[in-house]
Design a protein around this motif. Sequence first.
Motif, mmCIF file in Angstrom:
data_model
loop_
_atom_site.group_PDB
_atom_site.id
_atom_site.type_symbol
_atom_site.label_atom_id
_atom_site.label_comp_id
_atom_site.label_asym_id
_atom_site.label_seq_id
_atom_site.Cartn_x
_atom_site.Cartn_y
_atom_site.Cartn_z
ATOM 1 N N ARG B 54 0.806 -1.226 0.000
ATOM 2 C CA ARG B 54 0.000 0.000 0.000
ATOM 3 C C ARG B 54 0.837 1.273 0.000
ATOM 4 N NH1 ARG B 54 -5.323 -1.700 0.783
ATOM 5 N NH2 ARG B 54 -5.278 -3.977 0.836
ATOM 6 N N SER B 426 -6.774 2.418 5.464
ATOM 7 C CA SER B 426 -6.494 1.187 4.727
ATOM 8 C C SER B 426 -5.008 0.997 4.438
ATOM 9 C CB SER B 426 -7.287 1.157 3.424
ATOM 10 O OG SER B 426 -6.965 2.292 2.648
ATOM 11 N N THR B 428 -2.694 0.434 6.449
ATOM 12 C CA THR B 428 -2.089 -0.608 7.276
ATOM 13 C C THR B 428 -2.806 -1.954 7.162
ATOM 14 O OG1 THR B 428 -3.325 0.261 9.149
ATOM 15 C CG2 THR B 428 -1.060 1.023 8.892
ATOM 16 N N GLN B 429 -3.739 -2.072 6.239
ATOM 17 C CA GLN B 429 -4.266 -3.408 5.937
ATOM 18 C C GLN B 429 -3.137 -4.263 5.401
ATOM 19 O OE1 GLN B 429 -8.414 -1.890 4.070
ATOM 20 N NE2 GLN B 429 -7.715 -3.876 3.346
ATOM 21 N N SER B 431 -3.567 -7.101 3.750
ATOM 22 C CA SER B 431 -3.947 -7.784 2.511
ATOM 23 C C SER B 431 -3.429 -7.022 1.303
ATOM 24 C CB SER B 431 -5.464 -7.896 2.443
ATOM 25 O OG SER B 431 -6.039 -6.609 2.556
ATOM 26 N N GLY B 433 -3.284 -5.045 -2.110
ATOM 27 C CA GLY B 433 -4.195 -4.048 -2.653
ATOM 28 C C GLY B 433 -3.422 -3.009 -3.432
ATOM 29 N N VAL B 436 -2.218 3.064 -1.409
ATOM 30 C CA VAL B 436 -3.292 3.696 -0.653
ATOM 31 C C VAL B 436 -3.543 5.135 -1.112
ATOM 32 C CG1 VAL B 436 -1.870 4.540 1.252
ATOM 33 C CG2 VAL B 436 -4.240 3.854 1.682
#
Lengths: 448, 448
Positions: B54, B426, B428-429, B431, B433, B436
């Motif tokens: 991210r 988001s 620090t998600q 998953s 992706g 950010v």
Amino acid sequence: MDTADLGLPVTVPSTALFTDQYELTMLQAALKAGTAGRHSVFEVFTRRLPNGRRYGVVAGTGRVLDAVENFRFDEGVLRFLREKAVVDEETLDWLAGYRFSGDIWGYPEGEVYFPGSPVMRVEGSFAECVLLETVILSILNHDSAIAAAASRMSSAAGGRPLIEMGARRTHELAAVAASRAAYIGGFSSTSDLAAGFRYNIPTVGTSAHAFTLLHDTERDAFRAQVDSLGAGTTLLVDTYDVTEAVRAAVEVAGPELGAVRIDSGDLLLVAHRVRQQLDELGARDTKIVVTSDLDEYAIASLAAAPVDAYGVGTQLVTGSGHPTASMVYKLVARAESAEPGAPLTAVAKKSTGGKASVGGRKWAARRLDAYGVAEAEVIGTGEVPPELAERQLLVPLVRGGEVVAREPLDVVRDRHAAARAGLPLSATQLSRGEPVLPTEYAYGPSGS
Amino acid sequence: MDTADLGLPVTVPSTALFTDQYELTMLQAALKAGTAGRHSVFEVFTRRLPNGRRYGVVAGTGRVLDAVENFRFDEGVLRFLREKAVVDEETLDWLAGYRFSGDIWGYPEGEVYFPGSPVMRVEGSFAECVLLETVILSILNHDSAIAAAASRMSSAAGGRPLIEMGARRTHELAAVAASRAAYIGGFSSTSDLAAGFRYNIPTVGTSAHAFTLLHDTERDAFRAQVDSLGAGTTLLVDTYDVTEAVRAAVEVAGPELGAVRIDSGDLLLVAHRVRQQLDELGARDTKIVVTSDLDEYAIASLAAAPVDAYGVGTQLVTGSGHPTASMVYKLVARAESAEPGAPLTAVAKKSTGGKASVGGRKWAARRLDAYGVAEAEVIGTGEVPPELAERQLLVPLVRGGEVVAREPLDVVRDRHAAARAGLPLSATQLSRGEPVLPTEYAYGPSGS
């Protein structure tokens, strides 16, 4: 030895701080408990190869010998340990006189290895051996990971030369060790001047896109390069349009143009087109070098393409997906007391939670089949069976603290090529699979 | 500056050989062509983040400044270049007087970055700037990769401390830089004494399985350790049977026992059992440290477990699957002649084969939304829009060859924490992706 020989362009006054703190605290506790002098045998091995790899490559041994020889606690290091209260005064006194006085055996550098192979064995008092864990593992884990990737790439390249150009993708000093490991694994040259300086590896390089962009036209750039470096140079032809660049390159340099380099695009397609164009322009001896994000699979996919040399960067210095080997440094036997000549006991972690290991001071031999091809890695304790006596793998590296096994890098490189050639043919398959040799144990789990 | 400050325990007399040969051959050709003096702007950026990440973390800037300051061609280096005929005498003469005299701007160390972010800009004559490519990229690519992994791990750990213990899994000097990058990313301490020595990062460590195996019984080992290091030490409890070891540990050390360490097995299950056992034994303040093959996902999975600290090795120093950032160093603008004040032209590789880039000397700013949360990375050339003037990201690092931006590592570490906190949640998600923040360009493709 002159420490300036250790890692130029960097001088290493001491390798003694390439150490995890727990090695010093264990030393302190063992000194106090009276157990520090127990004769001990530490072994370097791996429980597994990286997923799908068929063999490992021992690399870094020569650097380990340098590191052990220079492992000394000088005044600056002792002051740091005192200020930070890492260990007590008694331990500092002991460290001030430290010099490894034991024995080290190991697989010769460049040899292949398998799960369980005792690739290095360090023997002496617990105190003197325990301190070497981190520096030995750092070197072997890094260098062996790179050499294994290099070996696969050199298999995939057939006889075509491989250029190591990954310095920009890894730590600036890891890069120098990576060039060394790549050379062991079969690479021919490096872009890294520090590696040329330190290890006398042939260095190569001509120009980047920046050089073309600096000039008013691509043709100006080519002319400037040929004027200075001669027609035998390598011209980079993919800054703008490859076809136009190849035409300009041959016009400027003539058919004596040494090579063209392609650094982007569909290399298979572009190489064929460029070869055809060069031939049509009469530049039949001009070589084609490709250099874009190659790994062993991409190299293999170009086997039928008219490519004369490969430059490999990122995937080489990152071990092509496996940037570290998983070697560990484990106590496998130790004396029952600190008395000279006290009998040795095999020891091993036995937790049910995993990471169990096999105790005992080990030998290793590679058994051949009737055709002279390796068929098993045999590891044991005690007496070596007579039929394996001539096939033993461990050689003395340090005796009584003195390094006894320095050798030129070309010897190591040739050894690796020979070791790999002695494996079953499936060793050089790139597809994932089991280790190409099974590991057989010639002792019971509690043998010593 | 004292070169001894550069990378102790290693002294670096010069960083000038951390260079790919083509930088020197380009210099030679440009000197001969009269183009070496053209004012040039090089930019460090990445076209993409590692798959699924991210955000990136800028790390290594402080080391780059050291490297630039010490980039000198001394007699030994020049002799090597002459002996190997890397460049001609005119070029050697030029190199003998080399000292970077230009300007460097960059994202401050610890800042986050995104695809296209101009994380560093190097400006001066082509000759002086082209030589710095490899050393700058080596440092930023390595250190930023490690810091990005560290940042994800520290997010996953919540407030629990993280111990860096990966020295044995990477090159011995890369390990020191990795400790530094891990600290920037949020780690608390390191096992690596060299990192403590060089960067004053807190060091920790007590004992390994070898210490238990050295002694006749586990209890003897615990007693030896507590006798020497005190009851506040950390005892390793998974050499044989964890339950028996915890019982022995508390018996030997008393309820004041500092911590137990678990290094194998199902950490979630074992941590719960050990916590319960410790509580039952009255050792309610004894902490639990876990250390077996952790990455950010394993750390996150232990969020609800009674774990007090994490030790991370392999996955930290190998960037948790991404051991290098993919930063490149590209010429984005250069003067039309070598005359002082000659106008700048934006330049960029335009090949259809990929790797095209955007020319021009760039600014960058992070636009915030109405709530003060970052919403876009805006990159442009020419004038900075007034509404972004206060949100610019590039700061001066070197002016006229003089370093102007040295700072303590704690400042960098705090900056990273603040920068990450300013991103959308988001970020620090864990998953996979998209980045950010989107990258927005505030200019046409040929702007300068």
